[in-house]
Design a protein around this motif. Structure first.
Motif, PDB file in Angstrom:
ATOM      1  N   ALA A   1       0.825  -1.214   0.000  1.00  0.00           N
ATOM      2  CA  ALA A   1       0.000   0.000   0.000  1.00  0.00           C
ATOM      3  C   ALA A   1       0.855   1.258   0.000  1.00  0.00           C
ATOM      4  CB  ALA A   1      -0.929  -0.003   1.213  1.00  0.00           C
TER       5      ALA A   1
ATOM      6  N   GLN B   1       0.595   2.220  -3.927  1.00  0.00           N
ATOM      7  CA  GLN B   1      -0.503   3.185  -3.882  1.00  0.00           C
ATOM      8  C   GLN B   1      -0.002   4.622  -3.807  1.00  0.00           C
ATOM      9  OE1 GLN B   1      -3.585   1.563  -3.968  1.00  0.00           O
ATOM     10  NE2 GLN B   1      -4.441   3.532  -4.552  1.00  0.00           N
TER      11      GLN B   1
ATOM     12  N   SER C   1      -7.270   1.751   1.186  1.00  0.00           N
ATOM     13  CA  SER C   1      -6.233   0.716   1.148  1.00  0.00           C
ATOM     14  C   SER C   1      -5.606   0.521   2.536  1.00  0.00           C
ATOM     15  CB  SER C   1      -5.166   1.096   0.122  1.00  0.00           C
ATOM     16  OG  SER C   1      -4.143   0.115   0.091  1.00  0.00           O
TER      17      SER C   1
ATOM     18  N   GLN D   1      -7.960  -1.349   4.675  1.00  0.00           N
ATOM     19  CA  GLN D   1      -7.897  -2.767   4.331  1.00  0.00           C
ATOM     20  C   GLN D   1      -6.709  -3.454   5.022  1.00  0.00           C
ATOM     21  OE1 GLN D   1      -7.996  -2.165  -0.045  1.00  0.00           O
ATOM     22  NE2 GLN D   1      -9.594  -3.737  -0.057  1.00  0.00           N
ATOM     23  N   CYS D   2      -5.602  -2.734   5.109  1.00  0.00           N
ATOM     24  CA  CYS D   2      -4.425  -3.298   5.785  1.00  0.00           C
ATOM     25  C   CYS D   2      -4.713  -3.554   7.260  1.00  0.00           C
ATOM     26  CB  CYS D   2      -3.238  -2.351   5.635  1.00  0.00           C
ATOM     27  SG  CYS D   2      -2.625  -2.178   3.946  1.00  0.00           S
TER      28      CYS D   2
ATOM     29  N   ALA E   1     -12.958   0.122  -3.173  1.00  0.00           N
ATOM     30  CA  ALA E   1     -11.668   0.462  -3.781  1.00  0.00           C
ATOM     31  C   ALA E   1     -11.730   0.324  -5.297  1.00  0.00           C
ATOM     32  CB  ALA E   1     -10.574  -0.441  -3.201  1.00  0.00           C
TER      33      ALA E   1
ATOM     34  N   MET F   1      -2.006   0.616  -9.138  1.00  0.00           N
ATOM     35  CA  MET F   1      -3.184   0.685  -8.280  1.00  0.00           C
ATOM     36  C   MET F   1      -4.071  -0.540  -8.459  1.00  0.00           C
ATOM     37  SD  MET F   1      -4.319   4.702  -8.334  1.00  0.00           S
ATOM     38  CE  MET F   1      -3.420   5.894  -7.355  1.00  0.00           C
TER      39      MET F   1
ATOM     40  N   ASN G   1      -2.478  -3.291  -6.448  1.00  0.00           N
ATOM     41  CA  ASN G   1      -2.552  -3.167  -4.992  1.00  0.00           C
ATOM     42  C   ASN G   1      -3.972  -3.326  -4.456  1.00  0.00           C
ATOM     43  OD1 ASN G   1      -1.446  -2.170  -2.276  1.00  0.00           O
ATOM     44  ND2 ASN G   1      -3.080  -0.700  -2.691  1.00  0.00           N
ATOM     45  N   THR G   2      -4.979  -2.998  -5.247  1.00  0.00           N
ATOM     46  CA  THR G   2      -6.352  -2.955  -4.735  1.00  0.00           C
ATOM     47  C   THR G   2      -6.795  -4.226  -4.018  1.00  0.00           C
ATOM     48  OG1 THR G   2      -6.996  -1.336  -6.413  1.00  0.00           O
ATOM     49  CG2 THR G   2      -8.759  -2.619  -5.390  1.00  0.00           C
TER      50      THR G   2
END
Length: 453
Positions: free
Chosen positions: A35, A39, A64, A67-68, A103, A124, A127-128
């Motif tokens: 991220a 990102q 993002s 989400q982590c 996202a 992106m 990573n999403t």
């Protein structure tokens, strides 16, 4: 203060617990790494520096990072689900799934307004789904994960196509999204599998140790039964016979009770012999056993000097217990890579040194009874025990027993001489000067007093 507490907590963990903690920490840090790199990188040149694209990019970054956080919250539960310890609560996937949909929607909106393109869009897109699939890969079979990854890549590609993305940028979204899922699959899944295998091996070793203890108890019980079973049966029969003879006024009753007394004393001695075999430690055997156990645990172990051959029995037994306790402490309290056991025998004393580079390798004074028990054994032989950290992070345990003060050790040769004939002689009791053979013989009254003690 916190650093010292963390270090103490780390040292108190076993090697398997450290590996487990390292694996979980690595998995928890991966989504943050992605991220904060994939990102953030597009903000430099790929995202158009205007209010709307920057706002959409910042919102996507915030989603993002959230989400982590949820991924880290679910890592432990997903690992336990994969290892079969517990079942992962399905409700925990609702919020990560909603954030994933959000996202994808933000990414499609950002691309639709022309806010991002080129490599930034691909980064992106990569990573999403990462934070979601890192948890998901441990919850479902590989085939199911592959199908879900394909559907997720199709969803992302369709959303971007609906937002107006065309050409090479759109063509690269599908393989990029699939590459991220494959990367997670080949990195996270084998790590969890290896961790599960190691925990199973650890559990198998624990079961093996418990079975060995149970087998030893059964063997001890069997030996005690073999020693006492027949003798107790004979004592019971002869006692009944003596009672019947005494009731009839027969003088043979006294002979039967004398025989009962003899069998009882013989049984006492046999029990002592059995117990002594379990309580005494053989120094040569303990040196070889400690070396084998430490090497099996990945610790290089060298045994130098003598092997204890020719030492009196009590000295061998005491030093054998020192070796056993020292090896146990090295495995339990330290994390060394090398251990040295050295036995030096001279005409005056025998010295046993155990050194390792994993200080502290023994429990602090007052926290255990192992070192205290060793000191009691050595004090009975006028010996001493020293234990503590040395220079260069080395922990040293030294046991010293004077041989000149020990009965039966006079004239004991150095092990290098190869004379082992005095070992048995050192164990045999000697009559004091001036004793006659009759005085040296055992008096039945003395035997009875010893039996009572």
């Amino acid at each position: 203060m916190h650093v010292r507490e963390w270090r103490r907590s780390w040292q108190e963990r076993s090697k398997m617990e450290r590996i487990d903690l390292y694996s979980r920490f690595t998995v928890s840090s991966i989504p943050w790494l992605f991220a904060l790199s994939w990102q953030l990188a597009p903000f430099k040149s790929d995202i158009r520096h205007e209010p709307l694209p920057l706002a959409l990019g910042a919102a996507l970054l915030l989603v993002s990072l959230t989400q982590c956080l949820l991924s880290n919250r679910n890592v432990r539960a997903s690992y336990e689900h994969y290892l079969g310890i517990s079942v992962f609560p399905v409700r925990r996937l609702i919020a990560p799934l909603l954030l994933l949909v959000l996202a994808v929607a933000l990414l499609a909106t950002l691309a639709g307004v022309g806010g991002v393109g080129g490599s930034g869009l691909l980064l992106m897109s990569l990573n999403t789904p990462m934070a979601f699939v890192i948890t998901r890969v441990l919850l479902v079979p590989v085939r199911t994960f592959a199908i879900e990854s394909l559907l997720l890549a199709v969803l992302t590609t369709g959303a971007l196509a609906a937002a107006g993305v065309r050409g090479g940028a759109l063509a690269g979204v599908m393989p990029t999204a699939l590459f991220g899922s494959v990367l997670v699959l080949i990195s996270i899944r084998p790590s969890a599998w290896s961790l599960g295998v190691m925990w199973q091996a650890e559990e198998a070793r624990n079961i093996q140790a418990r079975l060995a203890v149970a087998e030893e108890r059964l063997r001890f019980g069997r030996d005690m039964h073999d020693v006492l079973g027949r003798n107790l049966a004979v004592i019971a029969l002869k006692s009944e016979l003596a009672v019947e003879l005494a009731q009839r006024g027969r003088p043979e009753a006294l002979d039967q009770m004398v025989e009962v007394q003899r069998i009882a004393r013989a049984s006492q001695q046999e029990v002592r012999d059995v117990v002594r075999g379990y309580r005494e430690a053989d120094l040569t055997t303990e040196l070889a056993g400690a070396q084998g156990v430490l090497r099996a645990a990945g610790i290089e172990c060298a045994v130098t000097g003598g092997d204890g051959t020719g030492l009196p029995g009590p000295v061998q037994s005491a030093l054998g217990w020192v070796v056993r306790e020292a090896a146990t402490n090295v495995l339990r309290h330290g994390d060394p890579g090398h251990c040295t056991i050295r036995l030096d025998v001279s005409a005056d004393a025998v010295v046993l040194d155990v050194e390792n580079d994993g200080a502290p390798a023994a429990a602090p004074e007052g926290t255990g009874s192992g070192l205290a028990g060793l000191r009691e054994r050595l004090i009975a032989l006028d010996g001493t025990l020293e234990a503590g950290p040395g220079d260069g992070g080395v922990f040293r345990l030294r046991a010293r027993i004077p041989l000149a003060a020990h009965p039966g050790s006079a004239g004991l040769p150095h092990p290098a001489a190869g004379d082992t004939s005095r070992a048995a002689a050192g164990d045999a009791p000697r009559a004091a000067p001036g004793d006659t053979p009759r005085a040296a013989a055992r008096d039945p009254r003395t035997t009875l007093l010893e039996d009572r003690r």
